[in-house]
Design a protein around this motif. Structure first.
Motif, short mmCIF file in Angstrom:
data_model
loop_
_atom_site.label_atom_id
_atom_site.label_comp_id
_atom_site.label_asym_id
_atom_site.label_seq_id
_atom_site.Cartn_x
_atom_site.Cartn_y
_atom_site.Cartn_z
N ARG A 51 -13.51 22.93 -25.11
CA ARG A 51 -13.77 24.21 -25.30
C ARG A 51 -12.45 24.92 -25.37
O ARG A 51 -11.79 24.97 -24.48
CB ARG A 51 -14.82 24.77 -24.51
N VAL A 52 -12.23 25.63 -26.34
CA VAL A 52 -11.19 26.62 -26.57
C VAL A 52 -11.24 27.99 -26.78
O VAL A 52 -10.56 28.78 -26.89
CB VAL A 52 -10.02 25.97 -27.95
N LEU A 53 -12.54 28.31 -27.18
CA LEU A 53 -12.90 29.68 -27.40
C LEU A 53 -14.36 29.86 -26.90
O LEU A 53 -15.14 28.87 -26.83
CB LEU A 53 -13.11 30.04 -28.95
N THR A 54 -14.97 30.90 -26.21
CA THR A 54 -16.09 31.36 -26.13
C THR A 54 -17.05 31.45 -27.42
O THR A 54 -16.45 31.64 -28.43
CB THR A 54 -16.26 32.66 -25.34
N GLU A 55 -18.27 31.42 -27.26
CA GLU A 55 -19.24 31.41 -28.33
C GLU A 55 -19.17 32.94 -28.66
O GLU A 55 -19.07 33.15 -30.05
CB GLU A 55 -20.52 31.25 -27.86
N LYS A 56 -19.07 33.83 -28.08
CA LYS A 56 -18.76 35.40 -28.30
C LYS A 56 -17.80 35.53 -29.32
O LYS A 56 -17.66 36.31 -30.40
CB LYS A 56 -18.55 36.07 -27.15
N VAL A 57 -16.47 34.80 -29.00
CA VAL A 57 -15.21 35.06 -29.68
C VAL A 57 -15.50 34.35 -31.02
O VAL A 57 -15.15 34.88 -32.20
CB VAL A 57 -14.01 34.59 -29.08
N SER A 58 -16.26 33.07 -31.01
CA SER A 58 -16.44 32.39 -32.24
C SER A 58 -17.17 33.20 -33.30
O SER A 58 -17.09 33.24 -34.55
CB SER A 58 -17.02 31.02 -31.85
N GLN A 59 -18.12 33.79 -32.85
CA GLN A 59 -18.99 34.63 -33.52
C GLN A 59 -18.38 35.78 -34.04
O GLN A 59 -18.49 36.21 -35.24
CB GLN A 59 -20.28 35.48 -32.52
N ALA A 60 -17.59 36.53 -33.35
CA ALA A 60 -16.56 37.32 -33.94
C ALA A 60 -15.73 37.10 -35.07
O ALA A 60 -15.53 37.94 -36.02
CB ALA A 60 -15.53 38.19 -32.96
#
Length: 571
Positions: free
Chosen positions: A446-455
């Motif tokens: 994991r390198v990003l949260t799902e929240k950032v990926s969604q953004a």
């Protein structure tokens, strides 16, 4: 009557005759001569028999050189298949002609005969080779049936044929840089052909388990249908925009499988000579380039992940900024304060640099390392170039890297990093072999949260709807992406007249399945008076690829109102 007057019998007469004198030869001498003659005949027959045995051995027992050649040409390679079982590479039988010089009766006659079929063999060097006492020499490899028949009709002693395996690629250049090629001895020298050799085939051959036996085919992750489409669209783009080269990649964002990869100009692996030409290199994994503004997606993701920047922040892009004696400005600057989404869709260098500075240089270095940009990417292909990093990663380097200059990476590294941005934040190493989602999960980090990926998905989609990527849109597929234009470096300076354009995209952006990347090297205006920006060339190329390939990959369009295909984010 007295006995003296009686007649003598025959026996009495024979005994009474005196023995004739034939000389002084004794019976022992006669016997010796008989034995000597017998011995002489025995020796003569032994010599003849020995010569016959020798000739028989020359005819029936092959030399070590012959046996080595025979073993080499008998080695089998496995078929290479695409993910659907279509043959990408296979073995076919072909004849090669050889000579055993010690069996040649008339060198000049042999040379003349060979020269009638292969004029290039009629020379002094070949005369010298045929006059030697060598046990085996190759004359011509992989000849045609007509050539074999012509040589056969000559009936030249000491000239023979061996059937060997020749690699055949039914699709020609369609997947050349993925499949790779072999040398004249059927040994892998590039692409997946070399990978198979290095992984296990060489060892199998050394143990003698690849001699004339069928070997289990090797299935690749490539989809030949998608591969054809990507190559076709890149080829069309090179012609339409007068570019010197191009790259196209399709990557499964959930497994890391490379579904298609084309680098043009390419070559036909059935013609080995083409692969040696410098402009036929594999640019997708073996070439490093400054990727330009597509890097702004990575800078934005890092800024959001750091917590120091949010989607609701704004940065002043009114004036250029100075760093390390350089002036950083915008190509088409708005000269005002820009929100984070505006910085992205207007591709502001100033705003992107300020987001990076707010995040920090060390955070930038660490994030790019997590995305695989600072080390050589390892794939099954042997052609993997190492990135070119700044010697001093100071403020100026960090600023230019934030918008894709000052760092050179491979297109494949860029596509793999983009997959991590849109798939929920998991970095998955790429592969050219089939891989399940479960296998990918074990390899992912994991390198990003799902929240950032969604953004980031939202920003990519927004850029296609209202920004520089409009020409990449395909109704029903929620395409998102980012354009990139990087001036090429010549003699240590950026040349504004030579650019490398790219469009980095994914679809469908509400639940991404595939990343699509297209790169054009030195595109020119399509028509006089037009610009040659990425939005005008690589963006529509990506749109064409997605339009053609999506149904084949099982992604069906969803009917929606034109122009309202947005995605929801909860940020």
């Amino acid at each position: 009557m007295s006995q003296a007057n009686e007649p003598m019998s025959f026996l009495q007469f024979k005994r009474s005759q005196p023995r004739p004198n034939y000389g002084s030869v004794s019976s022992g001498t006669v016997r010796s001569r008989v034995y000597l003659a017998m011995a002489a005949f025995t020796i003569v027959f032994a010599v003849i028999g020995g010569r016959l045995v020798q000739l028989a051995q020359m005819e029936d027992v092959p030399t070590q050189e012959f046996m080595s050649a025979q073993d080499a040409v008998a080695a089998t390679r496995p078929d290479l298949l695409d993910r659907n079982g279509e043959i990408l590479a296979t073995d076919i039988k072909t004849a090669s002609v050889y000579a055993e010089p010690r069996k040649i009766l008339d060198v000049e006659e042999t040379l003349e005969g060979l020269g009638s079929v292969f004029p290039e063999l009629n020379n002094d060097a070949m005369r010298k080779r045929l006059s030697s006492r060598a046990g085996f020499i190759w004359l011509k490899r992989e000849i045609t049936p007509a050539q074999q028949q012509a040589i056969h009709r000559l009936g030249l002693p000491g000239i023979g044929f061996l059937w060997e395996k020749q690699r055949f690629y039914p699709g020609g250049p369609i997947a050349a840089h993925v499949v790779g090629s072999v040398n004249i001895d059927n040994q892998g020298i590039a692409g997946m052909e070399k990978y198979v050799d290095d992984a296990w085939l060489k060892d199998l051959q050394k143990l003698g388990f690849a001699q004339g036996r069928a070997i289990e085919p090797v299935k690749l992750s490539i989809d030949l249908r998608a591969q054809h489409i990507v190559r076709d669209e890149v080829q069309k783009g090179i012609q339409q925009y007068h570019a010197i080269a191009g790259v196209g990649i399709i990557l499964d964002v959930h497994t890391g499988e490379v579904v298609a990869m084309a680098s043009l100009p390419d070559y036909d692996p059935n013609n080995r000579g083409e692969a040696l030409q410098p402009d036929r290199m594999n640019r997708a994994t073996g070439g490093t380039f400054e990727m330009g503004s597509v890097f702004k997606g990575f800078t934005t993701a890092n800024a959001l992940a750091s917590g120091k920047v949010t989607m609701y922040d704004s940065f002043d892009a009114t004036r250029p900024i100075r760093a390390g004696g350089r002036t950083i400005s915008d190509f088409h600057g708005k000269k005002r304060i820009l929100s984070v989404p505006e910085i992205f869709i207007y591709s502001s260098n100033i705003g992107t640099a300020k987001m990076m500075l707010a995040t920090g240089i060390e955070a930038q270095k660490q994030f790019l390392a997590e995305l695989g940009f600072t080390t050589r990417m390892i794939t099954e292909l042997p052609e993997n170039a190492a990135p070119q990093l700044p010697k001093r990663w100071g403020e100026l380097a960090a600023i230019t890297i934030s918008f894709g200059h000052g760092i050179s990476v491979t297109p494949m590294q860029t596509a793999v990093a983009a997959a991590a941005l849109v798939n929920g934040g998991r970095y998955i190493p790429p592969t050219f072999l089939p891989r399940t989602a479960e296998e990918a999960d074990k390899l992912s980090k994991r390198v990003l949260t799902e929240k950032v990926s969604q953004a980031i998905r939202y920003l990519y989609r927004l850029n296609v709807l209202t920004g520089s990527g409009k020409r990449a849109d395909v109704p029903g597929y929620l395409v998102g992406g980012k354009t990139g234009t990087a001036e090429k470096v010549e003699n240590g300076r950026y040349n504004p007249n030579k650019r490398r354009n790219s469009f980095l995209s994914a679809f469908p952006m509400d639940d991404p399945r595939y990343v699509v990347l297209v790169v054009l090297d030195e595109p020119k205006p399509e028509k006089e008076g037009m610009a040659a920006t990425a939005g005008l060339n690589t963006a529509p190329m990506v749109g064409n690829i997605i339009r053609r390939v999506a149904p084949m990959l099982g992604v069906m369009p969803r009917p929606t109102t034109e122009g309202t295909q947005t995605i929801e984010i909860s940020y």
